[in-house]
Design a protein around this motif. Structure first.
Motif, PDB file in Angstrom:
ATOM      1  N   LEU A   4       0.851  -1.189   0.000  1.00  0.00           N
ATOM      2  CA  LEU A   4       0.000   0.000   0.000  1.00  0.00           C
ATOM      3  C   LEU A   4       0.887   1.240   0.000  1.00  0.00           C
ATOM      4  N   ARG A   5       0.629   2.168  -0.912  1.00  0.00           N
ATOM      5  CA  ARG A   5       1.372   3.437  -0.893  1.00  0.00           C
ATOM      6  C   ARG A   5       0.818   4.289   0.237  1.00  0.00           C
ATOM      7  N   ILE A   6       1.703   4.774   1.088  1.00  0.00           N
ATOM      8  CA  ILE A   6       1.276   5.610   2.205  1.00  0.00           C
ATOM      9  C   ILE A   6       1.305   7.067   1.736  1.00  0.00           C
ATOM     10  N   PRO A   7       0.160   7.753   1.798  1.00  0.00           N
ATOM     11  CA  PRO A   7       0.121   9.137   1.301  1.00  0.00           C
ATOM     12  C   PRO A   7       0.775  10.104   2.290  1.00  0.00           C
ATOM     13  N   LYS A   8       1.055  11.316   1.813  1.00  0.00           N
ATOM     14  CA  LYS A   8       1.553  12.377   2.711  1.00  0.00           C
ATOM     15  C   LYS A   8       0.393  13.031   3.447  1.00  0.00           C
ATOM     16  N   ARG A   9      -0.732  13.126   2.745  1.00  0.00           N
ATOM     17  CA  ARG A   9      -1.932  13.723   3.346  1.00  0.00           C
ATOM     18  C   ARG A   9      -3.140  13.283   2.538  1.00  0.00           C
ATOM     19  N   PHE A  10      -4.324  13.437   3.131  1.00  0.00           N
ATOM     20  CA  PHE A  10      -5.579  13.164   2.427  1.00  0.00           C
ATOM     21  C   PHE A  10      -6.654  14.005   3.104  1.00  0.00           C
ATOM     22  N   GLN A  11      -7.810  14.074   2.461  1.00  0.00           N
ATOM     23  CA  GLN A  11      -8.918  14.827   3.052  1.00  0.00           C
ATOM     24  C   GLN A  11     -10.051  13.888   3.417  1.00  0.00           C
ATOM     25  N   ILE A  12     -10.709  14.243   4.524  1.00  0.00           N
ATOM     26  CA  ILE A  12     -11.885  13.502   4.939  1.00  0.00           C
ATOM     27  C   ILE A  12     -12.874  14.535   5.485  1.00  0.00           C
ATOM     28  N   LEU A  13     -14.036  14.594   4.872  1.00  0.00           N
ATOM     29  CA  LEU A  13     -15.044  15.622   5.182  1.00  0.00           C
ATOM     30  C   LEU A  13     -14.452  17.027   5.236  1.00  0.00           C
ATOM     31  N   GLY A  14     -13.605  17.335   4.252  1.00  0.00           N
ATOM     32  CA  GLY A  14     -13.063  18.690   4.139  1.00  0.00           C
ATOM     33  C   GLY A  14     -11.888  18.984   5.048  1.00  0.00           C
ATOM     34  N   GLN A  15     -11.554  18.053   5.942  1.00  0.00           N
ATOM     35  CA  GLN A  15     -10.393  18.245   6.821  1.00  0.00           C
ATOM     36  C   GLN A  15      -9.182  17.580   6.171  1.00  0.00           C
ATOM     37  N   THR A  16      -8.046  18.270   6.192  1.00  0.00           N
ATOM     38  CA  THR A  16      -6.820  17.660   5.684  1.00  0.00           C
ATOM     39  C   THR A  16      -6.097  16.952   6.822  1.00  0.00           C
ATOM     40  N   ILE A  17      -5.868  15.668   6.622  1.00  0.00           N
ATOM     41  CA  ILE A  17      -5.161  14.860   7.615  1.00  0.00           C
ATOM     42  C   ILE A  17      -3.742  14.614   7.098  1.00  0.00           C
ATOM     43  N   GLU A  18      -2.751  15.039   7.876  1.00  0.00           N
ATOM     44  CA  GLU A  18      -1.346  14.851   7.502  1.00  0.00           C
ATOM     45  C   GLU A  18      -0.851  13.512   8.045  1.00  0.00           C
ATOM     46  N   VAL A  19      -0.036  12.830   7.241  1.00  0.00           N
ATOM     47  CA  VAL A  19       0.595  11.587   7.706  1.00  0.00           C
ATOM     48  C   VAL A  19       2.034  11.917   8.107  1.00  0.00           C
ATOM     49  N   VAL A  20       2.360  11.666   9.358  1.00  0.00           N
ATOM     50  CA  VAL A  20       3.659  12.031   9.923  1.00  0.00           C
ATOM     51  C   VAL A  20       4.393  10.764  10.352  1.00  0.00           C
ATOM     52  N   TRP A  21       5.646  10.615   9.903  1.00  0.00           N
ATOM     53  CA  TRP A  21       6.477   9.483  10.340  1.00  0.00           C
ATOM     54  C   TRP A  21       7.116   9.872  11.659  1.00  0.00           C
ATOM     55  N   ASP A  22       6.946   9.032  12.679  1.00  0.00           N
ATOM     56  CA  ASP A  22       7.421   9.361  14.022  1.00  0.00           C
ATOM     57  C   ASP A  22       8.325   8.229  14.526  1.00  0.00           C
ATOM     58  N   VAL A  23       9.643   8.455  14.483  1.00  0.00           N
ATOM     59  CA  VAL A  23      10.599   7.403  14.847  1.00  0.00           C
ATOM     60  C   VAL A  23      10.583   7.093  16.344  1.00  0.00           C
ATOM     61  N   GLU A  24       9.984   7.962  17.141  1.00  0.00           N
ATOM     62  CA  GLU A  24       9.951   7.770  18.594  1.00  0.00           C
ATOM     63  C   GLU A  24       8.651   7.137  19.089  1.00  0.00           C
ATOM     64  N   LEU A  25       7.681   6.933  18.183  1.00  0.00           N
ATOM     65  CA  LEU A  25       6.337   6.514  18.588  1.00  0.00           C
ATOM     66  C   LEU A  25       6.352   5.201  19.373  1.00  0.00           C
ATOM     67  N   ASN A  26       7.050   4.205  18.841  1.00  0.00           N
ATOM     68  CA  ASN A  26       7.094   2.905  19.496  1.00  0.00           C
ATOM     69  C   ASN A  26       7.860   2.981  20.817  1.00  0.00           C
ATOM     70  N   HIS A  27       8.957   3.711  20.809  1.00  0.00           N
ATOM     71  CA  HIS A  27       9.793   3.866  22.008  1.00  0.00           C
ATOM     72  C   HIS A  27       9.033   4.599  23.119  1.00  0.00           C
ATOM     73  N   LYS A  28       8.340   5.667  22.755  1.00  0.00           N
ATOM     74  CA  LYS A  28       7.649   6.497  23.751  1.00  0.00           C
ATOM     75  C   LYS A  28       6.391   5.832  24.298  1.00  0.00           C
ATOM     76  N   ASN A  29       5.561   5.250  23.399  1.00  0.00           N
ATOM     77  CA  ASN A  29       4.232   4.783  23.814  1.00  0.00           C
ATOM     78  C   ASN A  29       3.990   3.298  23.591  1.00  0.00           C
ATOM     79  N   ASP A  30       4.960   2.605  22.983  1.00  0.00           N
ATOM     80  CA  ASP A  30       4.760   1.222  22.579  1.00  0.00           C
ATOM     81  C   ASP A  30       3.621   1.112  21.551  1.00  0.00           C
ATOM     82  N   TRP A  31       3.467   2.170  20.734  1.00  0.00           N
ATOM     83  CA  TRP A  31       2.464   2.174  19.675  1.00  0.00           C
ATOM     84  C   TRP A  31       3.148   2.094  18.322  1.00  0.00           C
TER      85      TRP A  31
END
Ligand SMILES: [Zn+2]
Length: 112
Positions: A4-31
């Motif tokens: 699956l190609r991961i987009p940089k952003r997309f819109q849903i009901l007129g809101q722009t949702i940004e996709v952010v790569w977070d290298v600390e996510l797993n380390h910080k929250n185990d997510w």
């Protein structure tokens, strides 16, 4: 199965949702991913040395977080739906996984 190609952003009901790569996510929250409603973001743990992740896992994470957003707005605008549909992790993961499989198994005229 295609990745699956991961987009940089997309819109849903007129809101722009940004996709952010977070290298600390797993380390910080185990997510592996997070839908951040306050910031209109999907944050995703990328593949890396300390946190090896396959493209399939990353694609599943994206579809899971996308489903959080879809159900967040679905519940807000569809009056008879459950209020906290987007917080039902079982539903989110099942529907997100089904979406991921459908998207990555699609075949097109003229090849991939
Ligand atoms: Zn979730």
């Amino acid at each position: 199965m295609a990745d699956l190609r991961i987009p940089k952003r997309f819109q849903i009901l007129g809101q722009t949702i940004e996709v952010v790569w977070d290298v600390e996510l797993n380390h910080k929250n185990d997510w592996n991913g997070s839908a951040v409603y306050r910031k209109n973001q999907i944050r995703i743990q990328p593949n890396g040395d300390g946190t090896p992740r396959t493209q399939d896992q990353i694609g599943h994470t994206f579809c899971h977080e996308l489903m959080h957003w879809i159900l967040y707005y679905a519940a807000a605008f569809y009056p008879s739906s459950k209020e906290h549909l987007h917080q039902d992790e079982g539903l989110v993961d099942l529907a997100g996984g089904l979406l991921h499989q459908a998207l990555t198994s699609m075949e097109y005229e003229g090849g991939a």
